[in-house]
Scaffold this motif. Structure first.
Motif, PDB file in Angstrom:
ATOM      1  N   TRP A 113      26.027  -8.949   6.571  1.00 18.69           N
ATOM      2  CA  TRP A 113      25.648  -8.211   5.357  1.00 18.69           C
ATOM      3  C   TRP A 113      25.604  -6.700   5.599  1.00 18.69           C
ATOM      4  CZ3 TRP A 113      25.470 -10.907   0.954  1.00 18.69           C
ATOM      5  CH2 TRP A 113      25.240 -12.285   1.035  1.00 18.69           C
ATOM      6  N   SER A 114      25.277  -6.306   6.845  1.00 19.49           N
ATOM      7  CA  SER A 114      25.050  -4.886   7.112  1.00 19.49           C
ATOM      8  C   SER A 114      26.271  -4.030   6.815  1.00 19.49           C
ATOM      9  CB  SER A 114      24.641  -4.690   8.574  1.00 19.49           C
ATOM     10  OG  SER A 114      25.642  -5.205   9.424  1.00 19.49           O
ATOM     11  N   ASN A 115      27.429  -4.655   6.799  1.00 17.75           N
ATOM     12  CA  ASN A 115      28.669  -3.918   6.551  1.00 17.75           C
ATOM     13  C   ASN A 115      29.006  -3.808   5.072  1.00 17.75           C
ATOM     14  OD1 ASN A 115      30.040  -2.788   8.648  1.00 17.75           O
ATOM     15  ND2 ASN A 115      31.872  -4.048   8.355  1.00 17.75           N
ATOM     16  N   HIS A 116      28.196  -4.431   4.248  1.00 18.00           N
ATOM     17  CA  HIS A 116      28.547  -4.539   2.826  1.00 18.00           C
ATOM     18  C   HIS A 116      27.390  -4.130   1.923  1.00 18.00           C
ATOM     19  CE1 HIS A 116      32.233  -6.696   3.964  1.00 18.00           C
ATOM     20  NE2 HIS A 116      31.472  -7.247   4.895  1.00 18.00           N
ATOM     21  N   ALA A 117      26.576  -3.192   2.400  1.00 20.85           N
ATOM     22  CA  ALA A 117      25.463  -2.709   1.578  1.00 20.85           C
ATOM     23  C   ALA A 117      25.416  -1.191   1.710  1.00 20.85           C
ATOM     24  CB  ALA A 117      24.148  -3.328   2.058  1.00 20.85           C
ATOM     25  N   ALA A 118      24.928  -0.541   0.657  1.00 15.56           N
ATOM     26  CA  ALA A 118      24.891   0.927   0.649  1.00 15.56           C
ATOM     27  C   ALA A 118      23.952   1.438   1.735  1.00 15.56           C
ATOM     28  CB  ALA A 118      24.443   1.420  -0.722  1.00 15.56           C
ATOM     29  N   SER A 119      24.216   2.652   2.193  1.00 12.63           N
ATOM     30  CA  SER A 119      23.395   3.220   3.266  1.00 12.63           C
ATOM     31  C   SER A 119      22.169   3.948   2.702  1.00 12.63           C
ATOM     32  CB  SER A 119      24.228   4.156   4.125  1.00 12.63           C
ATOM     33  OG  SER A 119      24.885   5.094   3.306  1.00 12.63           O
ATOM     34  N   GLN A 120      22.092   4.094   1.387  1.00 11.13           N
ATOM     35  CA  GLN A 120      20.955   4.764   0.742  1.00 11.13           C
ATOM     36  C   GLN A 120      20.175   3.746  -0.091  1.00 11.13           C
ATOM     37  OE1 GLN A 120      20.566   8.167   1.129  1.00 11.13           O
ATOM     38  NE2 GLN A 120      22.423   8.264   2.374  1.00 11.13           N
ATOM     39  N   PHE A 121      18.870   4.003  -0.223  1.00 11.33           N
ATOM     40  CA  PHE A 121      18.027   3.181  -1.096  1.00 11.33           C
ATOM     41  C   PHE A 121      18.653   3.085  -2.485  1.00 11.33           C
ATOM     42  CE2 PHE A 121      14.579   2.570  -4.105  1.00 11.33           C
ATOM     43  CZ  PHE A 121      13.881   1.525  -3.519  1.00 11.33           C
ATOM     44  N   PRO A 122      18.694   1.942  -3.153  1.00 12.79           N
ATOM     45  CA  PRO A 122      18.112   0.645  -2.780  1.00 12.79           C
ATOM     46  C   PRO A 122      19.065  -0.264  -1.991  1.00 12.79           C
ATOM     47  CG  PRO A 122      18.813   0.548  -5.056  1.00 12.79           C
ATOM     48  CD  PRO A 122      19.198   1.916  -4.557  1.00 12.79           C
ATOM     49  N   TYR A 123      20.003   0.304  -1.270  1.00 12.34           N
ATOM     50  CA  TYR A 123      20.843  -0.457  -0.333  1.00 12.34           C
ATOM     51  C   TYR A 123      21.615  -1.584  -1.029  1.00 12.34           C
ATOM     52  CZ  TYR A 123      17.175   1.891   2.252  1.00 12.34           C
ATOM     53  OH  TYR A 123      16.293   2.831   2.691  1.00 12.34           O
ATOM     54  N   THR A 124      22.182  -1.227  -2.170  1.00 11.71           N
ATOM     55  CA  THR A 124      22.856  -2.229  -3.012  1.00 11.71           C
ATOM     56  C   THR A 124      23.993  -2.920  -2.269  1.00 11.71           C
ATOM     57  OG1 THR A 124      22.306  -0.857  -4.894  1.00 11.71           O
ATOM     58  CG2 THR A 124      24.014  -2.539  -5.246  1.00 11.71           C
ATOM     59  N   ILE A 125      23.960  -4.239  -2.292  1.00 11.59           N
ATOM     60  CA  ILE A 125      25.042  -5.018  -1.672  1.00 11.59           C
ATOM     61  C   ILE A 125      26.272  -4.907  -2.559  1.00 11.59           C
ATOM     62  CG2 ILE A 125      25.784  -7.314  -0.916  1.00 11.59           C
ATOM     63  CD1 ILE A 125      22.800  -8.046  -0.614  1.00 11.59           C
ATOM     64  N   ASP A 126      27.407  -4.701  -1.935  1.00  9.25           N
ATOM     65  CA  ASP A 126      28.673  -4.628  -2.652  1.00  9.25           C
ATOM     66  C   ASP A 126      28.839  -5.882  -3.528  1.00  9.25           C
ATOM     67  OD1 ASP A 126      31.476  -3.716  -3.071  1.00  9.25           O
ATOM     68  OD2 ASP A 126      31.897  -5.571  -1.974  1.00  9.25           O
ATOM     69  N   ALA A 127      29.035  -5.661  -4.829  1.00  5.66           N
ATOM     70  CA  ALA A 127      29.008  -6.781  -5.785  1.00  5.66           C
ATOM     71  C   ALA A 127      30.108  -7.801  -5.502  1.00  5.66           C
ATOM     72  CB  ALA A 127      29.127  -6.245  -7.208  1.00  5.66           C
ATOM     73  N   ALA A 128      31.289  -7.301  -5.138  1.00  5.14           N
ATOM     74  CA  ALA A 128      32.406  -8.227  -4.894  1.00  5.14           C
ATOM     75  C   ALA A 128      32.098  -9.110  -3.679  1.00  5.14           C
ATOM     76  CB  ALA A 128      33.692  -7.439  -4.663  1.00  5.14           C
ATOM     77  N   PHE A 129      31.479  -8.506  -2.662  1.00  2.57           N
ATOM     78  CA  PHE A 129      31.143  -9.277  -1.453  1.00  2.57           C
ATOM     79  C   PHE A 129      30.056 -10.308  -1.763  1.00  2.57           C
ATOM     80  CE2 PHE A 129      28.853  -9.898   2.593  1.00  2.57           C
ATOM     81  CZ  PHE A 129      29.910 -10.333   3.372  1.00  2.57           C
ATOM     82  N   LEU A 130      29.029  -9.859  -2.469  1.00  2.00           N
ATOM     83  CA  LEU A 130      27.934 -10.777  -2.823  1.00  2.00           C
ATOM     84  C   LEU A 130      28.468 -11.953  -3.649  1.00  2.00           C
ATOM     85  CD1 LEU A 130      24.906 -11.391  -2.767  1.00  2.00           C
ATOM     86  CD2 LEU A 130      24.601  -9.861  -4.720  1.00  2.00           C
TER      87      LEU A 130
END
Ligand code: GLC
Length: 378
Positions: A113-130
């Motif tokens: 997951w760490s490769n597919h989430a934003a680096s800034q709050f709220p660290y949104t997970i990439d929608a396509a990956f999720l």
């Protein structure tokens, strides 16, 4: 119920307590009783509604799930590579069907997951990956599998070198981001059936020491519980989920937990020729002598003793031998570990489906019969 009668201390009651408790573990006839030595006010100590004694262990539902999990397989090298497909495998529907037909009933799904989430709050997970992971989780659940969805290879968290294509985030928000990612996974998948289990982190090690991990796991669990009150959450010990590190694991006060260990002993056998191991393990090591068999039996039974004492099931979440070992030895080893786990009543998942430890040959599209039989057969 008579209001003056002592009543069991509920977790929610405990969490809201204004006084602090120190916990002492007492082993009695295979049961662990956690006695709270509470240093609060006298009235709190004598409070008949909240007696300072708690017995903690997994709820019967968790044991039922652990018994129902059946033979398990890791869908490895799919979603825990930097991006799906980079390590040669994608989670194809035909693999799901093939694993089911072969007799596997649990799939552990490692995800980076760490490769597919934003680096800034709220660290949104990439929608396509999720959505992609969710699709596969739903396909597995629809097929009938129990699914253990985890967080895998968060290199920066352990202080490891990053893989090509990975990005680092600000050190100061690493752990907050970890919790934030789990919070999103929890909300997104909170409505799924009890057959979906969450495993907080694969093989914490390096910078993620036992005490850091115990704290992070506890904080993460509290977030996950907001959206998943009774979902089984799996928490393994630091030191790469080594069974001998179970003693360093503090299980959070929660009845819907399972622990997990990984067991690759004898390592010189299972990891011979593995390119990612330093120092490289020479090839030509066979298995299993009486001494090697003892190492296997003892490691697995160590986890069983912890399980019996603590009252939580333990999943043997990974074991396996790399393809550089000879096939006869791999089959002997695999059967021995599987039988030891069965003897210890531990659910298990072989590492892994179709890559370099694989039971399945994705080129020929067939199972490696002897290896598969060592897991599913006699
Ligand atoms: C661990 C690692 C995985 C590796 C396996 C066998 O699960 O996370 O990448 O393939 O052990 O070494």
């Amino acid at each position: 119920m008579n209001a003056t009668m002592p009543q069991p201390l509920k977790l929610s009651t405990f969490a809201s307590h204004r006084w602090q408790c120190r916990w002492r573990t007492g082993l009695a006839a295979g049961l662990v009783t956690l006695l709270a030595a509470c240093g609060g006010s006298e009235d709190a100590k004598n409070d008949p509604v909240n007696p300072p004694v708690v017995v903690t262990h997994a709820d019967a539902k968790v044991w039922d799930i652990s018994r129902a999990m059946g033979p398990g397989i890791n869908f490895g090298n799919m979603f825990e590579s930097p991006s799906e497909g980079e390590w040669g495998l994608t989670a194809k529907p035909e693999y799901i069907q093939a694993a089911w037909n072969a007799g596997f009933r649990t799939v552990r799904l490692p995800v980076r997951w760490s490769n597919h989430a934003a680096s800034q709050f709220p660290y949104t997970i990439d929608a396509a990956f999720l959505n992609r992971v969710t699709t596969v989780v739903d396909q597995l659940l629809a097929r009938g599998f129990h699914v253990v969805l985890n967080m895998h290879h968060h290199r920066q968290l352990d202080g490891d070198a990053l893989d090509a294509g990975e990005f680092a985030v600000d050190e100061a928000i690493l752990e907050e981001r970890f919790v934030g990612i789990w919070s999103q996974i929890g909300h997104h998948l909170g409505s799924r059936s009890d057959k979906l289990l969450f495993e907080l982190y694969n093989e914490p090690h390096g910078r993620m020491t036992a005490s850091k991990w115990n704290t992070l796991a506890d904080t993460t669990l509290k977030q996950v519980r907001i959206s998943n009150k009774e979902r089984v959450v799996v928490i393994g010990p630091a030191s790469y989920n080594d069974p001998y590190a179970l003693g360093t694991l503090t299980m959070p006060l929660d009845a819907y937990l399972m622990s997990t260990v990984h067991f690759y002993q004898p390592f010189a056998f299972t990891h011979q020729g593995a390119t990612w191991v330093t120092p490289p393990q020479p090839t030509g090591v066979a298995c299993c002598s009486a001494e090697q068999a003892n190492v296997i039996f003892n490691g697995i039974h160590h986890a069983k003793y912890w399980s019996d004492a603590m009252g939580y099931p333990v999943l043997l979440g990974e074991f396996g031998a790399y393809s550089a070992a000879d096939m006869t030895s791999r089959v002997t080893y695999t059967r021995l570990v599987r039988q030891s786990a069965a003897q210890a009543n531990m659910p298990w998942a072989y590492w892994e489906f179709g890559s370099s430890f694989g039971v399945y040959d994705p080129v020929a599209n067939t199972f490696r019969a002897e290896l598969t039989n060592a897991l599913i057969g006699n």
